[in-house]
Structures are given as structure tokens and as C-alpha cells.
Design an enzyme around this catalytic site. Structure first.
Site, PDB file in Angstrom:
ATOM      1  N   HIS A   7       4.841   4.697  11.826  1.00 53.05           N
ATOM      2  CA  HIS A   7       3.808   5.568  12.408  1.00 53.05           C
ATOM      3  C   HIS A   7       4.370   6.547  13.439  1.00 53.05           C
ATOM      4  O   HIS A   7       3.596   7.240  14.100  1.00 53.05           O
ATOM      5  CB  HIS A   7       2.673   4.753  13.041  1.00 53.05           C
ATOM      6  CG  HIS A   7       1.866   3.959  12.063  1.00 53.05           C
ATOM      7  ND1 HIS A   7       0.575   3.551  12.315  1.00 53.05           N
ATOM      8  CD2 HIS A   7       2.155   3.493  10.820  1.00 53.05           C
ATOM      9  CE1 HIS A   7       0.111   2.870  11.285  1.00 53.05           C
ATOM     10  NE2 HIS A   7       1.062   2.815  10.364  1.00 53.05           N
TER      11      HIS A   7
ATOM     12  N   GLU B 113       4.956  -5.719   4.062  1.00 51.88           N
ATOM     13  CA  GLU B 113       4.770  -5.013   5.330  1.00 51.88           C
ATOM     14  C   GLU B 113       6.026  -5.139   6.196  1.00 51.88           C
ATOM     15  O   GLU B 113       6.774  -6.114   6.085  1.00 51.88           O
ATOM     16  CB  GLU B 113       3.572  -5.587   6.095  1.00 51.88           C
ATOM     17  CG  GLU B 113       2.217  -5.239   5.517  1.00 51.88           C
ATOM     18  CD  GLU B 113       1.769  -3.829   5.886  1.00 51.88           C
ATOM     19  OE1 GLU B 113       2.541  -3.100   6.531  1.00 51.88           O
ATOM     20  OE2 GLU B 113       0.636  -3.462   5.514  1.00 51.88           O
TER      21      GLU B 113
ATOM     22  N   HIS C 244       0.844  -1.195   0.000  1.00 52.63           N
ATOM     23  CA  HIS C 244       0.000   0.000   0.000  1.00 52.63           C
ATOM     24  C   HIS C 244       0.879   1.244   0.000  1.00 52.63           C
ATOM     25  O   HIS C 244       1.904   1.302   0.686  1.00 52.63           O
ATOM     26  CB  HIS C 244      -0.960   0.019   1.199  1.00 52.63           C
ATOM     27  CG  HIS C 244      -0.294   0.085   2.541  1.00 52.63           C
ATOM     28  ND1 HIS C 244       0.032   1.281   3.164  1.00 52.63           N
ATOM     29  CD2 HIS C 244       0.111  -0.886   3.393  1.00 52.63           C
ATOM     30  CE1 HIS C 244       0.596   1.033   4.331  1.00 52.63           C
ATOM     31  NE2 HIS C 244       0.670  -0.273   4.497  1.00 52.63           N
TER      32      HIS C 244
ATOM     33  N   ASP D 140      -0.573   4.320   0.620  1.00 50.02           N
ATOM     34  CA  ASP D 140      -1.128   5.319   1.536  1.00 50.02           C
ATOM     35  C   ASP D 140      -0.415   5.237   2.877  1.00 50.02           C
ATOM     36  O   ASP D 140       0.128   4.193   3.261  1.00 50.02           O
ATOM     37  CB  ASP D 140      -2.632   5.157   1.697  1.00 50.02           C
ATOM     38  CG  ASP D 140      -3.040   3.839   2.326  1.00 50.02           C
ATOM     39  OD1 ASP D 140      -2.461   2.800   1.952  1.00 50.02           O
ATOM     40  OD2 ASP D 140      -3.945   3.836   3.188  1.00 50.02           O
TER      41      ASP D 140
ATOM     42  N   GLU E  25      -5.252   1.290   2.793  1.00 48.36           N
ATOM     43  CA  GLU E  25      -4.944   0.279   3.808  1.00 48.36           C
ATOM     44  C   GLU E  25      -4.957   0.852   5.210  1.00 48.36           C
ATOM     45  O   GLU E  25      -5.373   0.197   6.156  1.00 48.36           O
ATOM     46  CB  GLU E  25      -3.579  -0.354   3.522  1.00 48.36           C
ATOM     47  CG  GLU E  25      -3.310  -1.650   4.294  1.00 48.36           C
ATOM     48  CD  GLU E  25      -2.636  -1.441   5.646  1.00 48.36           C
ATOM     49  OE1 GLU E  25      -2.493  -2.426   6.395  1.00 48.36           O
ATOM     50  OE2 GLU E  25      -2.246  -0.291   5.959  1.00 48.36           O
ATOM     51  N   GLU E  26      -4.505   2.094   5.347  1.00 43.41           N
ATOM     52  CA  GLU E  26      -4.332   2.677   6.678  1.00 43.41           C
ATOM     53  C   GLU E  26      -5.637   3.174   7.302  1.00 43.41           C
ATOM     54  O   GLU E  26      -5.677   3.454   8.494  1.00 43.41           O
ATOM     55  CB  GLU E  26      -3.328   3.837   6.619  1.00 43.41           C
ATOM     56  CG  GLU E  26      -1.903   3.426   6.267  1.00 43.41           C
ATOM     57  CD  GLU E  26      -1.216   2.652   7.372  1.00 43.41           C
ATOM     58  OE1 GLU E  26      -1.876   2.321   8.379  1.00 43.41           O
ATOM     59  OE2 GLU E  26      -0.018   2.363   7.229  1.00 43.41           O
TER      60      GLU E  26
ATOM     61  N   ASP F 242       6.589   1.851   6.531  1.00 43.66           N
ATOM     62  CA  ASP F 242       5.243   1.302   6.353  1.00 43.66           C
ATOM     63  C   ASP F 242       4.503   2.062   5.264  1.00 43.66           C
ATOM     64  O   ASP F 242       3.780   3.007   5.538  1.00 43.66           O
ATOM     65  CB  ASP F 242       4.487   1.386   7.680  1.00 43.66           C
ATOM     66  CG  ASP F 242       3.133   0.719   7.653  1.00 43.66           C
ATOM     67  OD1 ASP F 242       2.884  -0.056   6.721  1.00 43.66           O
ATOM     68  OD2 ASP F 242       2.323   0.972   8.564  1.00 43.66           O
TER      69      ASP F 242
END
EC number: 3.5.1.18
Length: 389
Positions: free
Chosen positions: A362, A173, A72, A74, A144-145, A105
Site C-alpha cells: 500500500h 497474503e 485477490h 484487486d 478484497e481491498e 499485496d
């Protein structure tokens, strides 16, 4: 256009693709893969009440075996950008680290899989597999997030509807805990959320005989649910875990007994359960404590996160071998952590997760060692070499 992993990662990180924005990230991959001979499709999915999301599917080759790289583009919001020592979307390299939101990520993992694939194709005449027999594809979403309703789940459905068949998939991931090569995710626990309601009778605190306070009752139910294990774990999974996340009565007054209490909870469950059996188990335990005295109900939230595991075998063996060759480490085959888009892919083919180290994902100053990007590219290249051997 540079095709090394670091350059691709920097190009992707510089796209501020906070869900649902794409901000040009898929365009980077569309050009990169299109120039390499992939057939590339941009697909937009919609859902009432949710933003439209762009997705990308790219394939080279027309026969099997067929391996896919998934991911992903995003990212989560950067938070307080003034707290970053390097711009959240700068893609800056400093002291051997690539900085930026999504570096770990998981734009870094996507960049490494793309770079490895292009290197592999260049070494094999532009075609995958022996004598050009085989296919490599990319399944990349921008959803995805967040709520993940217009992303991989629909991209897999779209691909299947047009006749695409996948033999194996690597989801990039950030699977590693402390060092590159320490962990492969071969499955994920399921996730189920719900709200437990206990009905009482509202009344004045000075006249408790005229009321029925639901707070002691919900406290007893919470204690009962968390004190008895759901199971003892299994060969591939840790014990299932039920956690209460909020308790509320919606009562601002200190002289009123509330008429209702509610408690939200989430269960991360292993392969001893599915959603139906898990719900039945929890409802039975609530009924046992409640008897005929406590009025209760559980409202279950819809869930698309069932438990799954990719059983160890030839595919996991070749991924392990590629990791060992580059890092000297033998990775643990693990099923811990939260949910991922692997839960959507597992219905179409065996899937494993392997990417960068997840320590800073994150976080402010999310970053990845440049050396790890180079090593991960070599690992993915090694996977392709072994897959098509």
C-alpha cells in the site's frame, strides 16, 4: 506464455486492477491455468449499491485430498503516481526488486503459487497427488481491498453449492514482518465497529441550567471504556483492543450547548469473545457508567469479521517444514494484524496465510525482492510435495 513467478507477477502487476476494475488480471490466470489443464470458471457476483465483481475458480483433479490457494488480484489506488520512482503499473525490475502496485499485496503471492503449482504438475505427469489422486484449486477474487461483498465470501458459497469440498487452504497474503519465513498467520482477530450516542438538551451557554451538555458525559464514557481492559489475551491472541476513531457533536456555534454527542469506535477482539458477547460486554459497561442519569445508545455496524484460529497440527507443521527448508527460519505462528479473506474461508476448511514480506504494501514504490519471489515459489512447491506425499 512464461510460467515462472517473476513473469507471472509482472503480467499481473501490469494490469491496473484497482477495485473494482479487473483490467485483465483474472484473464492472465485464466489462460495460465487453463493451458495447464485446470477447469476454470469466471464467476461474476452482484450486490445492490456495489459494483459487479469478477472472480475466478480453477481446479485440477477430482478427488481428495484437496488443497486450495486463495488470493485477490484487486489493488488499492497507487496514490500520486509522479512520486513513484518506477511506474505504479510498470512491473519494472530494478536492482533485484520488482516494482508495482500489488507486487506485495498480493499479486506476487498469487504468481508464486501458480508457478509452484505448474512446476509441481510438470514433475508429476500433469496430475496432483499420488497416482493422480488429489486436487489443487485456486480461489481468486477481485473484491478484497474495498467492501468485499462480491468476492471470496460469495465465491466460497458458490463453490460449496456446486459440491466443492476443500481440505486445506493457503492464502498468499503478505504475512511476513521483516524477512521471508518469519511468520505464518494462523488466525485473525474479529472486528466490530459501533457508534456511541449520548443525548443531552440543547441550550444557550449563558443558561446552562436550561440545558444538559452531553460532552462531559461522553468524555466520561470514553474514559471508562478505554481505561479497563476487555481481557488479558489468550494462548493464541493478544489482548482485545477498543479504539475510538472520532468524536463529534455537529455544532459549529460557540454559544450553543449541543443536544447530542457521538463517538465512533472499533474493537479488534480475540477468542474470549464473539460479536454477541462483545456487544453485551460493552453495553453493560456503558450502562454501569450511565446509570439513570445519562441517556445513551449504541448503534452497531454489521460485521462479517469474526475471530478465528487454525489450530497448529499436521498441516501447519508441513508448511513450517517447507519454509524452514528454503529459508532456514522457523516461522512464528501469529494471529496479529487486520482482517483478511481468511475470515470467509475458515468456515469451509482450515486456512493459513503465508506470502511475501509486507513492509511496502500500500506504499509508494511497493516492491518485492526477486529472490523472495523465487524462494516463495520453492516454499509453495515444498508444501505441495509434502501435502501429497
Amino acid at each position: 506464455m512464461a510460467t515462472d513467478a517473476l513473469s507471472i507477477a509482472r503480467d499481473l502487476v501490469r494490469c491496473p486492477s484497482v477495485t473494482p476494475a479487473d483490467a485483465g488480471a483474472l484473464g492472465v490466470l485464466e489462460k495460465l491455468l487453463g493451458d495447464a489443464g485446470f477447469e476454470v470458471h469466471r464467476v461474476t457476483f452482484s450486490e445492490p449499491g456495489a459494483a459487479d465483481i469478477d472472480n475466478l475458480y480453477a481446479r485440477i483433479g477430482a478427488t481428495g485430498p484437496h488443497i486450495a490457494f486463495a488470493g485477490h488480484t484487486d489493488v488499492v489506488p497507487p496514490g500520486d503516481e509522479s512520486a513513484w520512482t518506477h511506474g505504479a503499473f510498470s512491473g519494472e525490475v530494478k536492482d533485484g526488486f520488482l516494482y508495482g502496485r500489488g507486487t506485495v499485496d498480493m499479486k506476487g503471492g498469487i504468481a508464486c503459487s501458480a508457478a509452484a503449482t505448474l512446476e509441481y504438475l510438470e514433475a508429476h505427469g500433469g496430475r496432483p497427488g499420488k497416482d493422480g489422486n488429489g486436487s489443487i484449486s485456486f480461489l481468486i477474487t477481485g473484491d478484497e481491498e474495498d467492501i468485499a461483498v462480491n468476492g471470496t465470501v460469495k465465491l466460497m458459497q458458490w463453490a460449496a453449492a456446486r459440491g466443492e469440498k476443500f481440505d486445506h487452504c493457503v492464502l498468499g497474503e503478505p504475512s511476513n514482518v521483516a524477512e521471508l519465513g518469519d511468520c505464518i498467520k494462523i488466525g485473525r482477530r474479529g472486528s466490530q465497529s459501533g457508534t456511541l450516542y449520548v443525548e443531552g438538551v440543547q441550550g444557550h451557554v449563558a443558561y446552562p441550567h436550561r440545558a444538559s451538555n452531553p460532552i462531559p458525559d461522553i468524555a466520561a464514557l470514553i474514559t471508562a471504556l478505554v481505561s479497563e481492559p476487555l481481557d488479558q489475551g489468550s494462548a493464541q491472541f493478544q489482548p482485545s483492543n477498543l479504539a475510538f476513531t472520532s468524536v463529534d457533536v455537529g455544532n459549529p456555534a460557540n454559544n450553543v450547548i449541543p443536544g447530542q454527542a457521538r463517538a465512533k469506535f472499533n474493537v479488534r477482539f480475540n477468542d474470549h469473545h464473539n460479536q454477541e458477547s462483545l456487544r453485551a460486554l460493552i453495553e453493560a459497561r456503558v450502562a454501569k457508567v450511565s446509570g439513570n442519569r445519562i441517556r445513551t445508545r449504541i448503534v452497531w455496524e454489521p460485521s462479517n469479521a469474526d475471530v478465528f484460529v487454525t489450530r497448529p497440527g499436521p498441516f501447519t507443521d508441513l508448511v513450517v517444514a517447507a519454509i524452514e527448508e528454503v529459508t532456514g527460519r522457523r516461522p512464528e505462528l501469529n494471529t496479529g494484524g487486520g482482517t483478511s479473506d481468511a475470515r470467509f474461508i475458515k468456515d469451509y476448511c482450515p486456512v493459513i496465510e503465508f506470502g511475501l514480506v509486507g513492509q511496502t504494501m500500500h506504499q509508494i514504490d511497493e516492491r518485492a525482492p526477486v529472490a523472495d519471489l523465487e524462494k516463495l515459489t520453492r516454499i509453495y512447491h515444498g508444501v505441495l510435495d509434502r501435502y501429497f506425499a
